[in-house]
Enzyme design. Sequence first.
Site, PDB file in Angstrom:
ATOM      1  N   LYS A  78       0.863  -1.185   0.000  1.00  0.00           N
ATOM      2  CA  LYS A  78       0.000   0.000   0.000  1.00  0.00           C
ATOM      3  C   LYS A  78       0.890   1.223   0.000  1.00  0.00           C
ATOM      4  O   LYS A  78       1.971   1.201   0.582  1.00  0.00           O
ATOM      5  CB  LYS A  78      -0.862   0.023   1.262  1.00  0.00           C
ATOM      6  CG  LYS A  78      -2.073   0.907   1.157  1.00  0.00           C
ATOM      7  CD  LYS A  78      -3.249   0.102   0.637  1.00  0.00           C
ATOM      8  CE  LYS A  78      -4.541   0.888   0.647  1.00  0.00           C
ATOM      9  NZ  LYS A  78      -5.689   0.016   0.363  1.00  0.00           N
ATOM     10  N   PRO A 114      -6.235   3.220  -7.284  1.00  0.00           N
ATOM     11  CA  PRO A 114      -6.781   4.280  -6.426  1.00  0.00           C
ATOM     12  C   PRO A 114      -7.183   3.777  -5.043  1.00  0.00           C
ATOM     13  O   PRO A 114      -7.410   2.591  -4.843  1.00  0.00           O
ATOM     14  CB  PRO A 114      -8.012   4.769  -7.201  1.00  0.00           C
ATOM     15  CG  PRO A 114      -8.321   3.725  -8.205  1.00  0.00           C
ATOM     16  CD  PRO A 114      -7.152   2.811  -8.343  1.00  0.00           C
ATOM     17  N   THR A 151     -15.984  -3.042  -6.378  1.00  0.00           N
ATOM     18  CA  THR A 151     -15.961  -3.308  -4.938  1.00  0.00           C
ATOM     19  C   THR A 151     -17.381  -3.440  -4.420  1.00  0.00           C
ATOM     20  O   THR A 151     -17.701  -4.340  -3.628  1.00  0.00           O
ATOM     21  CB  THR A 151     -15.220  -2.181  -4.182  1.00  0.00           C
ATOM     22  OG1 THR A 151     -13.938  -1.995  -4.786  1.00  0.00           O
ATOM     23  CG2 THR A 151     -15.028  -2.526  -2.714  1.00  0.00           C
ATOM     24  N   GLY A 186     -19.885   3.124  -1.578  1.00  0.00           N
ATOM     25  CA  GLY A 186     -21.190   3.187  -0.929  1.00  0.00           C
ATOM     26  C   GLY A 186     -22.293   3.581  -1.909  1.00  0.00           C
ATOM     27  O   GLY A 186     -23.390   3.013  -1.866  1.00  0.00           O
ATOM     28  N   ASP A 204     -23.382  10.305   5.269  1.00  0.00           N
ATOM     29  CA  ASP A 204     -22.118  10.740   4.673  1.00  0.00           C
ATOM     30  C   ASP A 204     -21.884  12.183   5.112  1.00  0.00           C
ATOM     31  O   ASP A 204     -22.815  12.986   5.113  1.00  0.00           O
ATOM     32  CB  ASP A 204     -22.183  10.656   3.145  1.00  0.00           C
ATOM     33  CG  ASP A 204     -20.802  10.766   2.507  1.00  0.00           C
ATOM     34  OD1 ASP A 204     -20.338   9.768   1.924  1.00  0.00           O
ATOM     35  OD2 ASP A 204     -20.163  11.845   2.619  1.00  0.00           O
ATOM     36  N   ALA A 260     -17.240  -2.319   3.081  1.00  0.00           N
ATOM     37  CA  ALA A 260     -16.073  -2.208   2.207  1.00  0.00           C
ATOM     38  C   ALA A 260     -14.863  -1.533   2.842  1.00  0.00           C
ATOM     39  O   ALA A 260     -13.759  -1.651   2.329  1.00  0.00           O
ATOM     40  CB  ALA A 260     -16.447  -1.422   0.945  1.00  0.00           C
ATOM     41  N   ALA A 261     -15.055  -0.804   3.936  1.00  0.00           N
ATOM     42  CA  ALA A 261     -13.925  -0.057   4.494  1.00  0.00           C
ATOM     43  C   ALA A 261     -12.773  -1.008   4.829  1.00  0.00           C
ATOM     44  O   ALA A 261     -13.007  -2.133   5.278  1.00  0.00           O
ATOM     45  CB  ALA A 261     -14.366   0.697   5.745  1.00  0.00           C
TER      46      ALA A 261
HETATM   47  N1  PHE Z   1      -8.323   0.532  -3.077  1.00  0.00           N
HETATM   48  C1  PHE Z   1      -8.156  -0.828  -3.483  1.00  0.00           C
HETATM   49  C2  PHE Z   1      -8.252  -1.736  -2.281  1.00  0.00           C
HETATM   50  O1  PHE Z   1      -8.092  -1.328  -1.141  1.00  0.00           O
HETATM   51  C3  PHE Z   1      -6.816  -0.980  -4.132  1.00  0.00           C
HETATM   52  C4  PHE Z   1      -6.742  -1.249  -5.611  1.00  0.00           C
HETATM   53  C5  PHE Z   1      -7.645  -0.736  -6.525  1.00  0.00           C
HETATM   54  C6  PHE Z   1      -5.712  -2.024  -6.092  1.00  0.00           C
HETATM   55  C7  PHE Z   1      -7.535  -1.019  -7.874  1.00  0.00           C
HETATM   56  C8  PHE Z   1      -5.578  -2.316  -7.428  1.00  0.00           C
HETATM   57  C9  PHE Z   1      -6.491  -1.811  -8.311  1.00  0.00           C
HETATM   58  O2  PHE Z   1      -8.488  -2.920  -2.419  1.00  0.00           O
END
Ligand code: PHE
Length: 352
Positions: A78, A114, A151, A186, A204, A260-261
Site C-alpha cells: 500500500k 486508487p 468493490t 457506498g 455521509d 467495504a472499508a
Molecule cells: N483501493 C483498493 C483496495 O483497497 C486498491 C486497488 C484498486 C488495487 C484497484 C488495485 C487496483 O483494495
Amino acid sequence: MSAAASGWNGEALVERRDGQTGALMLVAIHSSRLGPATGGTRLRTYASDDLARQDARRLAEAMTCKWAAADFPRGGGKAVLAVPAGFGDAARTGLLRRYGALLRELSGRFATGPDVGTSPADMDVIAETGAPYVFSRTPARGGAGGSGPWTALGVFAAIEAVGERLFGGRSLRGRRVTVQGAGSVGGPLIERLLEAGARVVFGDPSPEAGRRLLERRGVERVSPEACLEAEADVFAPCALGGVLDAVTIPRLRCRAVVGAANDQLADPADAERLRARGILYAPDFVVNAGGAVAVTGIEALGWTPARAEAAVGAIGETLTRVLALADREGVTTDAAARRIAEERLAAAQPRR
Ligand code: PHE
C-alpha cells in the site's frame, strides 16, 4: 500475520520526502510471496508521520490477506501520500508525477491503484511517470476506470451470502441495510441494494454525496454517526476504517457487519467483542476485494468483464467458507479468514 502493534512483519517500507510540497511518500511492501505487491495509493493529511507509517503498514498487511483470501496472484502493499494540511490542487499534479517516478524506480516491486483520496484521473497522472505499474486509469487513457463499482458488487455478493446464512435465503427484499459512506463504493452499493428491494439508511459527511439517491424509494439519510446505532439487519461501513471498537461495538443494533472499508476493527480483540454480542462480522479483507481483483484481473491478466464479474461474485462463496470454518473451529470469523489466507501463503513457493 498477526497485527501486533509492536513488530511489523513486512518486507520493506520505502520513504521519500517530497522537497517541493513537504509531503511524505510511503510505499509499504508487506509480502511479495504470491506476486508483486499491489495496493492502492491513499492521499490524505495525518496528524503525524508515524500515524501515516502505521496506516501504510496496516493497510499493506490487509492487502496481503485480501489477495490471498481471493486467491489472486498478487502480494500485499500500500502507498500513502501524507500531505500537509491545506494541500491544494496546484501542487497535486507535481507530487503525483514525482510519486510515479518513485514507482518506476521500484521497477515493479510495487504496483498501485486508487484508494481513499485518489481517483482514476490521478492514476492517469501517476502513470505519466510510473507506467506500467499503475492500474485503474480512466478508459480514455486505456485503463479499466474506477474500482468502486466492482468493490460494491463484491460487497453486495457478501451481503447476499450473509443473508442466506442469517435468514435462510439470498433475497434482500424488505431487509434493512445501513450504509456508512455514499462515495465511490457506498453509492453504487446503495443502488444495488435498492434494486434488490432492500430498505437503505445511509450517512455521509458530505451533503452532496448520495443526494441523487434520495429521490429513490426506500432510502433515508441520517448523520454519519447515527449509522452506527441504526437498527438494521446489516451495517455496511464503506468509509474510513477503525469504526468498530470497544466504544462503538456495544452501541451497534445490527445483526451483521458487512462493508467495504479497510481495517474496520480498531484492534484484533474487536473480532471477539462482536462475536460476544452475537453480531456476525464479515471480514473486511474478504468482502472488499472486488475492486482490486476485477481491475487488476482486467488490466494485468486480460480478463473480460464477464470473467471479472464471476471472480467478484465468488466473494460470496469465499465468505460462506469463512463462516463455516469459524463455526467448525470455534474461532472468530476474522481468525478463520486469516487462516485461509495464511494457508494460501504457506502453500506458495517464495518468489525470491
Ligand atoms: N483501493 C483498493 C483496495 O483497497 C486498491 C486497488 C484498486 C488495487 C484497484 C488495485 C487496483 O483494495
